[in-house]
Structures are given as C-alpha cells and as structure tokens.
Write an enzyme that holds these catalytic residues in place. Sequence first.
Site, short mmCIF file in Angstrom:
data_model
loop_
_atom_site.label_atom_id
_atom_site.label_comp_id
_atom_site.label_asym_id
_atom_site.label_seq_id
_atom_site.Cartn_x
_atom_site.Cartn_y
_atom_site.Cartn_z
N ALA A 67 -64.29 3.84 -15.02
CA ALA A 67 -65.72 4.72 -15.68
C ALA A 67 -65.69 5.30 -13.50
O ALA A 67 -65.55 5.09 -12.98
CB ALA A 67 -66.72 3.60 -15.75
N GLU A 115 -59.36 1.14 -20.94
CA GLU A 115 -60.03 0.55 -22.41
C GLU A 115 -60.37 1.87 -23.65
O GLU A 115 -60.22 1.96 -24.18
CB GLU A 115 -61.51 0.73 -21.99
CG GLU A 115 -62.63 -0.75 -21.31
CD GLU A 115 -63.42 -1.54 -20.91
OE1 GLU A 115 -63.95 -0.82 -20.04
OE2 GLU A 115 -63.92 -2.05 -21.70
N GLU A 135 -62.41 -4.07 -13.01
CA GLU A 135 -63.97 -4.22 -12.57
C GLU A 135 -64.50 -5.57 -11.59
O GLU A 135 -65.09 -5.47 -11.23
CB GLU A 135 -64.87 -4.72 -14.06
CG GLU A 135 -64.65 -3.37 -14.68
CD GLU A 135 -64.09 -3.02 -16.07
OE1 GLU A 135 -62.33 -4.02 -15.47
OE2 GLU A 135 -63.48 -1.93 -16.47
N1 COA Z 1 -65.31 6.80 -9.95
C1 COA Z 1 -65.01 7.92 -9.51
N2 COA Z 1 -64.12 8.37 -8.69
C2 COA Z 1 -63.38 8.02 -8.57
C3 COA Z 1 -62.95 6.90 -9.85
C4 COA Z 1 -63.51 6.47 -9.89
N3 COA Z 1 -63.35 5.26 -11.09
N4 COA Z 1 -61.92 6.23 -9.26
C5 COA Z 1 -61.22 7.86 -8.35
N5 COA Z 1 -61.89 8.43 -7.79
C6 COA Z 1 -62.63 9.36 -6.77
C7 COA Z 1 -61.88 8.73 -5.65
O1 COA Z 1 -63.37 8.55 -4.60
C8 COA Z 1 -61.35 10.02 -4.86
O2 COA Z 1 -62.62 10.99 -4.71
P1 COA Z 1 -63.10 11.62 -3.14
O3 COA Z 1 -61.73 12.82 -3.04
O4 COA Z 1 -63.86 12.46 -3.86
O5 COA Z 1 -63.10 10.69 -2.40
C9 COA Z 1 -60.18 10.91 -5.55
O6 COA Z 1 -60.89 10.28 -7.28
C10 COA Z 1 -59.17 10.38 -5.80
O7 COA Z 1 -59.09 8.63 -5.71
P2 COA Z 1 -58.50 7.92 -4.19
O8 COA Z 1 -59.09 6.81 -4.25
O9 COA Z 1 -58.41 8.65 -2.99
O10 COA Z 1 -56.98 7.24 -4.39
P3 COA Z 1 -56.03 7.05 -4.70
O11 COA Z 1 -54.56 7.15 -4.71
O12 COA Z 1 -55.95 6.89 -2.90
O13 COA Z 1 -56.53 5.92 -5.39
C11 COA Z 1 -56.79 4.85 -6.74
C12 COA Z 1 -56.44 5.38 -6.34
C13 COA Z 1 -56.53 4.87 -8.61
C14 COA Z 1 -56.10 3.52 -7.10
C15 COA Z 1 -58.30 3.92 -6.60
O14 COA Z 1 -59.17 5.40 -6.74
C16 COA Z 1 -59.00 3.47 -7.48
O15 COA Z 1 -59.27 2.35 -7.24
N6 COA Z 1 -60.15 3.62 -8.14
C17 COA Z 1 -61.03 3.19 -8.77
C18 COA Z 1 -60.73 2.23 -10.03
C19 COA Z 1 -61.97 1.09 -10.55
O16 COA Z 1 -62.40 0.38 -10.12
N7 COA Z 1 -62.31 1.64 -12.16
C20 COA Z 1 -62.93 1.38 -12.91
C21 COA Z 1 -64.03 1.33 -12.96
S1 COA Z 1 -64.90 0.40 -13.55
#
Ligand code: COA
Length: 261
Positions: A67, A115, A135
């Site tokens: 999300a 999900e 989460e």
């Molecule tokens: N919601 C909003 N934005 C997200 C996102 C999410 N769930 N997951 C990634 N992004 C965005 C990041 O903020 C970043 O945006 P920016 O470039 O404007 O700063 C972009 O996507 C790239 O993500 P980044 O974190 O820089 O990539 P990474 O390769 O370092 O890490 C992940 C990848 C997937 C490990 C990491 O993005 C992450 O942990 N995301 C969240 C996952 C999560 O908790 N999901 C459950 C949500 S309820």
Amino acid sequence: MAEIKNILSEVKHGILYLTLNRETKLNALNFATLTEIREIFTEVADNKDIKSVIITGSGEKAFIAGADISEIAELSELNARKFSENGQEIFSMIENCHKPVIAVVNGFALGGGCELAMACHMRIAVSSAKFGQPEVNLGIIPGYGGTQRLTYLIGRGKANELMMTGDMIGADEAKALGLVNHVLSTKEEAMAKAEEIVRKIMSKAPLAIGMVVDCVNSVFVPDEDGYQTEANSFARCVKSGDYKEGTSAFLEKRKPVFKGA
Ligand code: COA
C-alpha cells in the site's frame, strides 16, 4: 469506465493484460489505483471480450511494493477500518472473478502487493521476486485479507513467522510453501507460462471454470457448506449447453466447442 491512469490495460486474444504502472513508486497501491482495480474488475465480469486476466507490475524491480505508505501514515481508527474494508472488498472481487486471474510477480510483492497476488487464482513468479508482509515494521498488520489468505495458502506456523518477523522470502521458497505455482527465470518466461495456463483454461467450458472458482472459494467461507455449494454448482453446470457439448464431443470422439452458455 472512468479514466484509468495508474494501470496499463490491453485486451489481446481474450486476455486482459493489466500492468500496475507507478514504477517510480515501485507500483505502490494508492487509493486511486485501488479504485481503478475495482472499476476494471466490475467491467471484467460483464465484458464478453475478456476471458481471462493477467496482472503484473511495470519495470523490473517490483510487482507491487505494498500500500502507498504516504497515504496511510496518518489514519484515524475509523479511516483505518474503511481502508482495510475497501481493500478487502476489491481483492475479493478478484478472488471471486469467474474468469481466471493470474499474477505474474516480477519483483517485490510486499504488503498489499503480496495480498493482491494472493487474491489472484494463481501466482507465477520470476526467480528474483520477493514476497513478504512487512507491515509490522510500520506498526500495523496486513489489512487487505493477508492474515487470512496467507494462512490458508501456507499454513499457520509459516504465516505467523512471515507476518510477525516481516521477513521477505524468495520465489523458490514461496513456491516450496505453496504461495507460488511456478517460478521462471525471466519476466518474459513467466508471462509466457501465465499465457499458456490461461489459454488452456479458456479452451474449457467457462461456466464450469466459474463454478470451480465458487467452490474453491467456499472452502474459506466460514459456515458455508462447501459440499452443498459443490452439489449446487454441479447441478448448475448440467443446465448449460456446454455440458451437452462436452459430453457429446467425448462420445463422438471430437474436440468440444464451448460457447460459454
Ligand atoms: N509506499 C510508497 N512509496 C513506496 C513504497 C510504498 N509501499 N515502496 C517503495 N516506495 C517508493 C519509495 O519511497 C521510493 O520513492 P522516492 O524515490 O520518491 O523516494 C521509491 O518507491 C523507490 O523505493 P526505495 O525504497 O528507494 O527502493 P529500495 O530498492 O531501496 O527498497 C523496498 C525497495 C521494497 C525494500 C522498499 O522500498 C520498501 O521497503 N518499501 C516498503 C515496503 C512495505 O513496507 N510495504 C508494505 C506497506 S503497508
């Protein structure tokens, strides 16, 4: 259909290809995208040109990274409940769709992404894909049906481990756990596998496919007698022309031509 901005969609040979298209945000599911998924699946149910659906994410890195966290950072209790119920309802539309829906998981499938993949009827993963329900790192839990579907799919112990630790697992482990049907090396191969499966399904009797969906889903509906659902669905099948065609074709030693009625 209202304007669809966050999802690319194209119908080819009866297959609706949906590509979540917020690559710079790793295809994170914001409210607008969810609303688009609701609209699309409302249309899928009624549109005779669409016989199956394949869902994937744009780019190489992510299927859906969850999300959109920027939208859930300041939820009230009431809005959190609505957020969860809205996602649950939309994902149930996918799960209950009478046309096969396959997720091609091409990268991170985290949180709402995992999900959504689980709400699809099957999952085909690229070997580099990563699955997880992280989460708890945000102080929340899966809210789009993940606590239920993950437990059904991989069992209580492993589901607890993934949801309590927030750990990610790779595609091969996801397959070993039963979360994924097939693992392929590249996105192209994964897409080809999904197409092979939906083409095979599209050659069968569509009403019977819909009845399989209902009966399989009934296993997971508390208080529903799945055997009764099966008997009712079996009886519905024999009212169709496709039933006559399927049985006649077998007896006449020819290939059946199903009409979906
Ligand atoms: N919601 C909003 N934005 C997200 C996102 C999410 N769930 N997951 C990634 N992004 C965005 C990041 O903020 C970043 O945006 P920016 O470039 O404007 O700063 C972009 O996507 C790239 O993500 P980044 O974190 O820089 O990539 P990474 O390769 O370092 O890490 C992940 C990848 C997937 C490990 C990491 O993005 C992450 O942990 N995301 C969240 C996952 C999560 O908790 N999901 C459950 C949500 S309820």
